[in-house]
Design a protein around this motif. Structure first.
Motif, short mmCIF file in Angstrom:
data_model
loop_
_atom_site.label_atom_id
_atom_site.label_comp_id
_atom_site.label_asym_id
_atom_site.label_seq_id
_atom_site.Cartn_x
_atom_site.Cartn_y
_atom_site.Cartn_z
N GLY A 107 -40.19 -27.28 43.48
CA GLY A 107 -40.12 -28.68 43.88
C GLY A 107 -40.61 -29.62 42.80
N LEU A 108 -41.55 -29.17 41.98
CA LEU A 108 -42.05 -29.97 40.86
C LEU A 108 -41.08 -30.02 39.69
CD1 LEU A 108 -45.78 -28.80 40.85
CD2 LEU A 108 -45.02 -31.19 41.01
N GLY A 109 -40.07 -29.13 39.70
CA GLY A 109 -39.13 -29.04 38.59
C GLY A 109 -39.41 -27.88 37.65
N GLY A 110 -40.36 -27.00 38.04
CA GLY A 110 -40.72 -25.87 37.20
C GLY A 110 -39.95 -24.60 37.47
N GLY A 111 -39.00 -24.65 38.45
CA GLY A 111 -38.15 -23.51 38.76
C GLY A 111 -36.75 -24.01 39.08
N ARG A 112 -35.84 -23.09 39.28
CA ARG A 112 -34.44 -23.45 39.45
C ARG A 112 -33.99 -23.40 40.91
NH1 ARG A 112 -35.00 -20.28 35.09
NH2 ARG A 112 -34.36 -21.15 33.06
N THR A 113 -33.12 -24.36 41.26
CA THR A 113 -32.39 -24.27 42.53
C THR A 113 -30.95 -23.85 42.28
OG1 THR A 113 -31.90 -26.64 42.41
CG2 THR A 113 -33.84 -25.96 43.68
N THR A 114 -30.45 -24.04 41.05
CA THR A 114 -29.15 -23.52 40.61
C THR A 114 -29.34 -22.91 39.24
OG1 THR A 114 -28.37 -25.49 39.42
CG2 THR A 114 -28.02 -25.44 41.82
N PRO A 115 -28.47 -21.97 38.83
CA PRO A 115 -28.65 -21.30 37.54
C PRO A 115 -28.66 -22.24 36.34
CG PRO A 115 -27.07 -20.10 38.89
CD PRO A 115 -27.35 -21.39 39.61
N ASP A 116 -28.03 -23.41 36.46
CA ASP A 116 -27.91 -24.32 35.33
C ASP A 116 -29.03 -25.36 35.26
OD1 ASP A 116 -25.55 -23.06 34.54
OD2 ASP A 116 -24.34 -24.32 35.86
N ASP A 117 -29.98 -25.32 36.18
CA ASP A 117 -31.05 -26.31 36.19
C ASP A 117 -31.88 -26.24 34.90
OD1 ASP A 117 -30.37 -27.26 38.65
OD2 ASP A 117 -31.98 -26.26 39.74
N GLN A 118 -32.23 -27.41 34.37
CA GLN A 118 -33.14 -27.50 33.24
C GLN A 118 -34.58 -27.60 33.77
OE1 GLN A 118 -32.11 -27.32 29.89
NE2 GLN A 118 -30.24 -26.71 30.99
N LEU A 119 -35.46 -26.81 33.21
CA LEU A 119 -36.84 -26.76 33.70
C LEU A 119 -37.73 -27.78 33.00
CD1 LEU A 119 -37.57 -22.94 34.03
CD2 LEU A 119 -36.44 -24.49 35.63
N ASP A 120 -38.72 -28.25 33.73
CA ASP A 120 -39.82 -29.00 33.15
C ASP A 120 -40.95 -28.00 32.97
OD1 ASP A 120 -42.02 -30.57 32.55
OD2 ASP A 120 -41.51 -32.16 33.97
N TYR A 121 -41.18 -27.59 31.72
CA TYR A 121 -42.14 -26.51 31.46
C TYR A 121 -43.58 -26.95 31.64
CZ TYR A 121 -38.01 -24.27 29.58
OH TYR A 121 -36.75 -23.74 29.44
N SER A 122 -43.82 -28.25 31.73
CA SER A 122 -45.20 -28.74 31.79
C SER A 122 -45.78 -28.72 33.20
CB SER A 122 -45.26 -30.17 31.25
OG SER A 122 -44.62 -31.09 32.13
N VAL A 123 -44.94 -28.59 34.23
CA VAL A 123 -45.42 -28.79 35.60
C VAL A 123 -45.87 -27.48 36.24
CG1 VAL A 123 -43.92 -30.79 35.87
CG2 VAL A 123 -43.11 -28.55 36.63
#
Length: 448
Positions: free
Chosen positions: A364-380
């Motif tokens: 939910g923070l953006g640190g994992g994927r909901t689809t294979p092509d999602d770009q991650l936010d590595y800081s969260v």
């Protein structure tokens, strides 16, 4: 020998065991495109409902292994060793394990994956390190392993390509959960990596894919029996995942946690127990030490004198990362703009943690994927997570959220609070629940 694919599908559909040559025909046909994806879909569904004998599982694993390149590490002066985890929240063991084993004379050519579902992926963590190459060419991979003792990278296109094709089919046909096909998927890549020995960390609990001990033991038995049946000495530890293993969940935050572990910045008793146990088993299974007591002594030495941390830093630099990463990780890792503590509404001991939900909150923070092509936010992610039995109150937080915005921080804080139960009876599970050695798998090899 040639077969009709539909007849082999019919045979499996009707509950009969396939011969090794029949399984090899299907796998080679898929890679060579003479067997169609829809036929493998039907085959996967037949396996899902009728299962496979251990002999079939060995044959499937070996056929998938042989669908591409098989690495050869016989030129190394020591054994090629590896570990596989079935996945969990805060499971960053690979980052510490590889340099510890390398510092004790093992060689660890670790081929890892990205996040799956609520669990974080080792490659995603390394992508948080600026410059680190998770997909180096084969020459750099081999040079790093030989010169430094370990390299952690991603699966190459030519390593067990049948696995990638079959996984894509299983993912869209509701057959992912087949124990037989999970076994073949995991082990085909490990066998293709050319290992001398393998240690399995099968997670069990509310943060694992295998929620019950019975499920975890079943998977451990399947993996161990098939691996040993295919000629790879393997043992398994079943370990607790009813709370995050690290006190962090995310990418950069878990890398920082690993650096803190390697530099002994603070005590991490649960992590230490699992990491050193897995390392010791690897060193003994690889023939470098006669027993786990001697291996533990050696591991403590390279951990305490900084050799393991040095190996990790050299590996990072060799694969394109900063040369001073261990001493300056905080400067190199991405930092979220919003960092805030999260407190419980009441004071008391932590009695239960909904571990899977913490992993979902990282997504939910953006640190994992909901689809294979999602770009991650590595800081969260989350850091400083309280464990079961820890006391929390209005001054002692449940954890610290790292977020890209105030709105996401507030949502993640609420999610984290909902993951914790405070007060009541505290149940402390052993960190290591079971150990299954090669001798424990012999009795389950029907048909081998």
């Amino acid at each position: 020998m040639s077969y009709l694919p539909q007849e082999l599908i019919r045979k499996k559909r009707d509950g009969f065991a396939l011969e090794a040559d029949e399984i090899k025909f299907l796998i080679n046909g898929l890679v060579g495109q003479s067997v169609k994806a829809e036929q493998i879909s039907a085959f996967a569904m037949a396996v899902y409902f009728n299962d496979m004998t251990m002999a079939e599982r060995v044959a499937l694993t070996e056929a998938m292994r042989d669908s591409g390149d098989v690495l050869d590490w016989s030129d190394l002066p020591g054994p090629a060793l590896d570990k596989h985890s079935s996945g969990g929240v805060g499971d960053n063991v690979s980052l510490m394990l590889a340099p510890l084993v390398a510092a004790c004379g093992g060689y660890v050519p670790m081929i890892s994956g990205r996040g799956l579902g609520h669990t974080g992926g080792t490659l995603d963590k390394f992508d948080a390190i600026p410059g680190y190459q998770t997909s180096p060419d084969n020459a750099l991979f081999r040079k790093t392993v030989r010169d430094i003792g370990c390299a952690i990278i991603g699966q190459t296109a030519n390593l067990a390509p049948a696995d990638k094709l079959i996984y894509g089919i299983r993912d869209v046909t509701a057959t992912v959960e087949s124990e037989a096909m999970i076994t073949a998927s995991i082990l085909s890549k490990k066998l293709a990596a050319g290992l001398s020995a393998l240690v399995l960390d099968v997670k069990c609990g509310n943060g694992a894919f295998m929620a019950t001990e019975a499920q975890a033991l079943g998977l451990a038995n399947s993996l161990g029996t098939v691996a040993n049946g295919a000629g790879l000495p393997t043992l398994a530890l079943v370990t607790d995942m009813n709370q995050p293993l690290a006190n962090a969940a995310g990418n950069a935050v878990e890398v920082q946690n690993a650096v803190d572990f390697l530099t002994r910045a603070r005590p991490m008793p649960r992590m230490e127990r699992i990491v050193l146990a897995l390392c010791a088993e690897m060193l003994v299974l690889g023939g470098l030490y006669s027993d786990t007591a001697d291996a533990h002594t050696a591991l403590q030495k390279v951990w305490e004198n900084g050799q393991a941390a040095e190996v990790f830093e050299r590996m990072v630099a060799a694969l394109g990362g900063p040369a001073d990463f261990i001493s300056a990780a905080g400067r190199h890792l991405p930092v979220a703009p919003i960092i805030r503590d999260v407190f419980a509404d009441e004071a008391g001991p932590v009695s239960r943690i909904k571990t899977r939900d913490i992993g979902l909150a990282v997504i939910g923070l953006g640190g994992g994927r909901t689809t294979p092509d999602d770009q991650l936010d590595y800081s969260v992610g989350f850091s400083a997570l309280a464990g079961i039995g820890d006391m929390v109150d209005h001054q002692t937080p449940l954890g610290r959220v790292h977020a890209s915005s105030q709105a996401r921080a507030e949502a993640a804080a609420a999610a984290l609070q909902a993951c914790y139960e405070i007060g009541g009876e505290v149940e402390h599970n052993p960190v290591i629940l079971h150990r299954l050695g090669p001798e424990d798998f012999a009795g389950g090899q029907e048909g081998l």
